[in-house]
Design an enzyme around this catalytic site. Structure first.
Site, PDB file in Angstrom:
ATOM      1  N   ASP A   9       0.848  -1.182   0.000  1.00 47.00           N
ATOM      2  CA  ASP A   9       0.000   0.000   0.000  1.00 47.00           C
ATOM      3  C   ASP A   9       0.888   1.238   0.000  1.00 47.00           C
ATOM      4  O   ASP A   9       2.031   1.190   0.456  1.00 47.00           O
ATOM      5  CB  ASP A   9      -0.927   0.032   1.218  1.00 47.00           C
ATOM      6  CG  ASP A   9      -2.085   1.005   1.058  1.00 47.00           C
ATOM      7  OD1 ASP A   9      -2.405   1.379  -0.100  1.00 47.00           O
ATOM      8  OD2 ASP A   9      -2.680   1.393   2.072  1.00 47.00           O
ATOM      9  N   GLY A  10       0.349   2.318  -0.519  1.00 49.61           N
ATOM     10  CA  GLY A  10       1.032   3.601  -0.513  1.00 49.61           C
ATOM     11  C   GLY A  10       0.135   4.649   0.094  1.00 49.61           C
ATOM     12  O   GLY A  10      -1.090   4.499   0.104  1.00 49.61           O
ATOM     13  N   GLU A  47       2.584   3.948  -4.208  1.00 49.26           N
ATOM     14  CA  GLU A  47       1.988   2.638  -4.531  1.00 49.26           C
ATOM     15  C   GLU A  47       2.979   1.810  -5.350  1.00 49.26           C
ATOM     16  O   GLU A  47       3.218   0.634  -5.064  1.00 49.26           O
ATOM     17  CB  GLU A  47       0.683   2.809  -5.316  1.00 49.26           C
ATOM     18  CG  GLU A  47      -0.437   3.465  -4.555  1.00 49.26           C
ATOM     19  CD  GLU A  47      -1.146   2.567  -3.543  1.00 49.26           C
ATOM     20  OE1 GLU A  47      -0.773   1.387  -3.380  1.00 49.26           O
ATOM     21  OE2 GLU A  47      -2.090   3.073  -2.895  1.00 49.26           O
ATOM     22  N   ASP A  69      -4.474  -2.333  -3.216  1.00 47.12           N
ATOM     23  CA  ASP A  69      -5.733  -1.610  -3.372  1.00 47.12           C
ATOM     24  C   ASP A  69      -5.617  -0.511  -4.427  1.00 47.12           C
ATOM     25  O   ASP A  69      -6.524   0.293  -4.597  1.00 47.12           O
ATOM     26  CB  ASP A  69      -6.216  -1.045  -2.037  1.00 47.12           C
ATOM     27  CG  ASP A  69      -5.280  -0.015  -1.430  1.00 47.12           C
ATOM     28  OD1 ASP A  69      -4.307   0.410  -2.093  1.00 47.12           O
ATOM     29  OD2 ASP A  69      -5.508   0.373  -0.272  1.00 47.12           O
ATOM     30  N   HIS A 124      -8.934   0.048   2.978  1.00 38.94           N
ATOM     31  CA  HIS A 124      -9.571   0.469   4.219  1.00 38.94           C
ATOM     32  C   HIS A 124     -10.830  -0.345   4.511  1.00 38.94           C
ATOM     33  O   HIS A 124     -11.823   0.171   4.997  1.00 38.94           O
ATOM     34  CB  HIS A 124      -9.898   1.970   4.185  1.00 38.94           C
ATOM     35  CG  HIS A 124      -8.738   2.797   3.731  1.00 38.94           C
ATOM     36  ND1 HIS A 124      -7.663   3.083   4.555  1.00 38.94           N
ATOM     37  CD2 HIS A 124      -8.451   3.363   2.546  1.00 38.94           C
ATOM     38  CE1 HIS A 124      -6.795   3.810   3.889  1.00 38.94           C
ATOM     39  NE2 HIS A 124      -7.230   3.984   2.664  1.00 38.94           N
ATOM     40  N   ASP A 134      -1.296  -0.199   5.106  1.00 38.20           N
ATOM     41  CA  ASP A 134      -1.712   1.202   5.195  1.00 38.20           C
ATOM     42  C   ASP A 134      -1.124   1.845   6.440  1.00 38.20           C
ATOM     43  O   ASP A 134      -0.630   2.979   6.390  1.00 38.20           O
ATOM     44  CB  ASP A 134      -3.237   1.299   5.200  1.00 38.20           C
ATOM     45  CG  ASP A 134      -3.717   2.735   5.277  1.00 38.20           C
ATOM     46  OD1 ASP A 134      -3.438   3.509   4.342  1.00 38.20           O
ATOM     47  OD2 ASP A 134      -4.350   3.094   6.292  1.00 38.20           O
TER      48      ASP A 134
END
Length: 145
Positions: A9-10, A47, A69, A124, A134
């Site tokens: 994740d970024g 990302e 995501d 999320h 995250d």
């Protein structure tokens, strides 16, 4: 070949702004967390950097189950957009320059080394690995505020 599961994740506070990325690599019972950040970047760069760094951490060619995501990352790889951008000299179909060609070039090379299966996950939501990535990414971005 070994099969490794990777979640990435970024995050970015402002876009551009301070950013971070997080990754979790799993192989059997082994799990490794990686993270990093930059003072001035974009969400998409973070990302990409998360995916690249996780793949670069693999010491040998692997089958990779990659979970992200980021529609930007997943779609550009799955739908062949990134390969097309590269073939056209980093120009998109609409004749505009493709963003982040330095990172896309590195990622495409890594996708040739490894057998990467792409999986999009809702961000999320209820995926504990995505949520942990995250947390790592946000913590890294806060170091640059």
């Amino acid at each position: 070949m070994k099969t490794v599961t990777i979640y990435t994740d970024g995050a970015c506070s402002g876009n551009p702004g301070p950013g971070g990325w997080g990754a979790i690599l799993q192989y059997g019972e082994f799990k490794k967390e990686l993270s990093g950040g930059e003072a001035h970047t974009t969400n998409n760069r973070m990302e990409l950097t998360g995916v690249i760094t996780a793949l670069e951490a693999l010491k040998e060619p692997c089958v990779v189950e990659l979970y992200s995501d980021s529609k930007y990352v997943i779609d550009a790889l799955q739908k062949g957009w990134a390969k097309s951008w590269k073939a056209r000299g980093w120009v998109k179909g609409d004749k505009k320059p493709a963003l982040n060609p330095d990172l896309w070039d590195r990622l495409l090379g890594l996708c040739e080394r490894h057998t990467v299966h792409l999986h999009w996950v809702k961000g999320h939501a209820d995926n504990p690995f995505n949520n942990r990535c995250d947390e790592l990414a946000v913590a890294e971005s806060r170091k640059y505020r």
